[in-house]
Design an enzyme around this catalytic site. Sequence first.
Site, PDB file in Angstrom:
ATOM      1  N   ASP A   1       3.086 -19.880  10.445  1.00 25.65           N
ATOM      2  CA  ASP A   1       3.040 -18.592  10.412  1.00 25.65           C
ATOM      3  C   ASP A   1       3.609 -18.360  11.523  1.00 25.65           C
ATOM      4  O   ASP A   1       2.794 -17.924  12.237  1.00 25.65           O
ATOM      5  CB  ASP A   1       2.068 -17.869   9.741  1.00 25.65           C
TER       6      ASP A   1
ATOM      7  N   GLY B   1      -4.530  -6.712  10.734  1.00 24.68           N
ATOM      8  CA  GLY B   1      -3.539  -7.817   9.760  1.00 24.68           C
ATOM      9  C   GLY B   1      -3.696  -7.103   8.794  1.00 24.68           C
ATOM     10  O   GLY B   1      -4.253  -6.921   8.351  1.00 24.68           O
ATOM     11  N   GLN B   2      -2.712  -8.775   8.143  1.00 21.63           N
ATOM     12  CA  GLN B   2      -2.185  -8.349   6.374  1.00 21.63           C
ATOM     13  C   GLN B   2      -4.052  -8.835   6.114  1.00 21.63           C
ATOM     14  O   GLN B   2      -4.165  -8.050   5.078  1.00 21.63           O
ATOM     15  CB  GLN B   2      -1.190  -8.978   6.027  1.00 21.63           C
TER      16      GLN B   2
END
Length: 895
Positions: free
Chosen positions: A746, A630-631
Site C-alpha cells: 500500500d 484514515g480509512q
Amino acid sequence: MLTSVPQEFRKFSSHCYTLRMILKDTSRSLEDIQANLSLGEELKEKLSSNVIGTLNHMLDDCYPGVLVFGQSCHAKAAFINYILEQSVLPLHSNNWRWIRLSYGLVKEVRLTLEHEYEIVEKLQAYEKPWITVPEIDLKRTEQEASADHCQALEIRLNTTFLKDKVNILVPPDYPSEYLSDILLKYLNSILPVIIYVVSDESLNDAHIKEIQVIKETFQDLPILFVSIMESDGITTSESLTESEQHFLQESSNNQSSISKSEQPNKKIWHLRNQLINLGYLSKNENNIFPVSRSFCTECNNSLICDYECKEKFVIFVQHTFKSYLLNMASMLSMIHNECLKSFILTTFDMAREIQITPQRIKYAQMTEAGLYRSLMDIAGKKQEEIAKIIQSTLQDMKQNAGEILGDCYNEGSNSQQPSAKPTTVEIQQVVLNKLGNYVAGQLVQSVGCLHENFTGTLQRCLENLEKNCKDQDGNVLASDAVKKIISAAYSIELKSSTSFSVIHSFIERLRKFLHSFQMPWVACSPQQYDFTWRLQTVINMLDSLSSSKLAKTVSTQFQEVVRSSHEAFQSAMRSLENQLSGKLERMEEQRIAIRKQYAPRFARLALESTSLCDLVQWGMPVLSREIGRGQYGVVFACERWGGVDPCAIKSVVPPDDRHWNDLAMEFYYTRTIPEHPRIVKLRGSVIDHQYGGGCSSAVLLIMERMSRDLYCGLRNGLSWPVRLQIAIDVIEGIRYLHSQGLVHRDIKLKNVLLDNDNRAKLTDFGFCIPEAMMSGSVVGTPVHMAPELLSGHYDSSVDVYAFGILFWYICANQVRLPYVFEQFHNKEQLWTSVRKGLRPECLPIFSKACWNLMERCWSAAPEDRPPLGEVQPILETIWRKATVDSPATGKIRET
C-alpha cells in the site's frame, strides 16, 4: 497512602484475570495445532512445557500476599499494627506460630494446619472480646517445636486495608536453618511482597543469615527494608522536630549519599551503610523508584523509614506487582512470538516446497529421459563402434594368447587329462573372462562422459523427492532404477555370479552357444594336452568368434537392461508423483490454515499480551488533539509516553473478528521490523477497553510523531531536489522491508511521512505481509495497485509498481489524480483499463530519465519491472544533477 494498597491488589487481580484468559486461549490453540498441524511437535519442543506449567501455577494456584519478616516479633507487630491502623498483634512477644491476616465481615481467630485444615482447639480469643490477639494464642506449643508441624493462626478482620483479597503473612520465628524449608513448603502458592522490618541499629549474624535465606528462596524478588525508629512502635512525622522533618524530606528526594555528621537520624544511615556493604542496597540509590520513572522487570531492594511508610510502601507494592505482571506477560508474549515466527518460516518452507516439487519431478523425468536416449543410442546406433572394440580386443588377445594361458597354467607344463572336454572348458572360461574384461573396460570408456552428466544432480533431486515417501507401497524407488541404468553402463561385475551385467549376460549366452556343438579343434582320440595344444586351442577359439555377432549380442543385452530399468523408473515416478501430489495438497491445506486461522489467532494473543506489558510498564497514554484520520483509524497527538516524546497514537476500533485479526497481524509485522531510519517505528500498543464509554475496545498504536505526510508536503510545495530525496528515501524503506521478507502492498502519498527536515519514512503497515503468507487477497489503494493484484497471484514487485505511480506524483508536484484516471466513476472501470495497459499521462515537465523510470516501474509484466537495487542508483544520479542545477534549493544528502 496506605488506603491505595487494596487498589493495587485489585488492579493486580484484574490484570491476572486478563492473563489467565490469554493463557487459556493459548493452551487451547497449542493443543489444536499439535492435533492438526505437522509443525505441532516442533512447536512443542521449542516451547518448554515448564513455561506454560509455571504460568498456570502462578495464575491459577497462587494469590498475592504481604510477607512480613523482621528482626523480632516486636518489630513485625509494630509494622503490621501501623499499616492496619489498629493494635492487632501484641508488641512485646516472641516464639510465634504462622500468622495470616485476611479480610472478614466478622472479626475472628482460628487455628489451622498448613493454612488449610482447621484445628479444633480452645483459644483464649474465643473466651472474651479482644482488640489485640491474646499472646498465648500466637505462641507455639512444645508439640510445634518441629518446623514440619507448625500450626497457623488465621486472623480475620473487617478493615479497609485487607479488602480486595489483601493477605498479610508472618512466618514463624524459627532459626534460619529451618526457614528455607518452611518457606518452600508453605509459600508455594503465594506471590509475595517481601517486607523486612528492622528495629535495631544494625543486623547481627543471625539476621544477615535470615535475609540471605530469603533472597535465595525467592531469587530475584525485591525486599523492602523498613526501619522502626521507636521501640514502642512506628514513628509518625508529628514526633519529629521541624528541622528533622525538613532534612528528612530533602534526603528522601536526594538519591546521593549523605555523611553521618549531617544526619539527624544516624540509626537508619548506619543500617543503610551495612546493607550497602552486604550488597542488598545500591550505593547510588537509597530509595525506591519514583512513580514517574520508567520501570523494568528487575526491581531493586529499598530501605525506608517508618515515617515514609504510608507513601513508599504503596509504591513498593506497585513495583512488585508490576514485576510479576511483566514477567508473566513477557513469558506469554514469548510463546506467541515464537509460534508466529514458526508459522512464517513454515509457510515459507511450504510455499517453496509446493512451488519447487513439481519442478523437481519435471527435471528428474527430463534428465532420466535424456540418459535413457543416450544409452539406447550408444547400444543401437553405435553397434559398429562396439564391434570395432570387440575386434580390436580379439586381435590383442590373439597376440597375447600365451599371457592369457599363463594366468591359469604354468608354461611348459605337461599335465595329463583323461579327455579333451575339461581342458576345453577351462580354456573357454579363461578366454571368455578375458574377453569380457577387455570389452567392459572399452565400453565404459566409450560412455564415460554420461556419468558426469546424469548422476550427481539427478540422484540428489530424487533423494530429496523420496525422503518423505521412501519404501511406500513396496515399489521400486526411482533413485534405485536410475542406479540400475547407470550400473548397466559403468558397474560391470564380471566375477560376481549375481551381478546384473551386460557383459556377464553376454558371456553366459556365448558359453551356452559354444557348448551346443562339438568344437572343430577337439580330437576324438586321446592325446597329450600340452601348452602348445592349449595355445592353439585359444587361437582357434578366438578365430571362430565373430565381432559383429558379439557386438549385436552386447547391444541387444545392453538395450534390454536399460529399457527394463527405464520402465521401472517410470513406474516409480508415477507412484512417487501420486504420493507427492497428496502430500502437497495436505501441505497447501495446512498453509491456508496457518495463514487464515492460526497465525491471526496467535497474532491477536500476541497483541493482547504485549499490550498488557506496555500498559503495566507505561500506563494508559493520554490522547490529545486529532492530527489525522484514515480509512481504519484516527491519529491523535500525545505527549511523552514510553520514552517517546512527542508521539502519535493511532486509535483503531475493530468492528469484527476479521478486522481484529488484520490489526493483530499488522501489529506483529510492524513491531518485529528492526529499527531503520526510513521506517516509522511502532513503539508500543495498549488496548483501551473503556474506549467510547466502555461500549467497545480500541487498540492504541503508539509511534513517533512526524511533521506531515507526503500528500500535505506536495500540496504545500516542495523543491525538486527535496522531492527526489524523498523518492530515494521511499526506495530505501521499501528495499529494507523486502530484505526482511515483507511486502508493503500500500505504497501511496499518505503512507509516506516527512520529518522536520523533509526526510521520508514509510508507515501504515496494515497490508504489510511476508510473501509466503500472502493469500492472493486484493488489497491496496486502487490507483497504486498493480494489474496482477487482481488475479491474486503476485509478489514483492507490486511495491515497485506502486512506487512508479508514487514517483509520477513526486515528479508532477501535485496531489490531483492523473487526468486519464479522473474519467472513471468507480474502481472496477479503473482496474479494467489498467489491466488493458492504461497508465498516467506524461507531463511536459517530466525529464526523459524520470519518465523512462516510471514506465519501467509500472510495466504490466512483473518480470519487466526493474529491481529496487537498480532504481536507487538511477534516482541518485538524477538527484545529483538536480542539486548541481539548483544548489540553492537542494539539500545535500547525508551519506
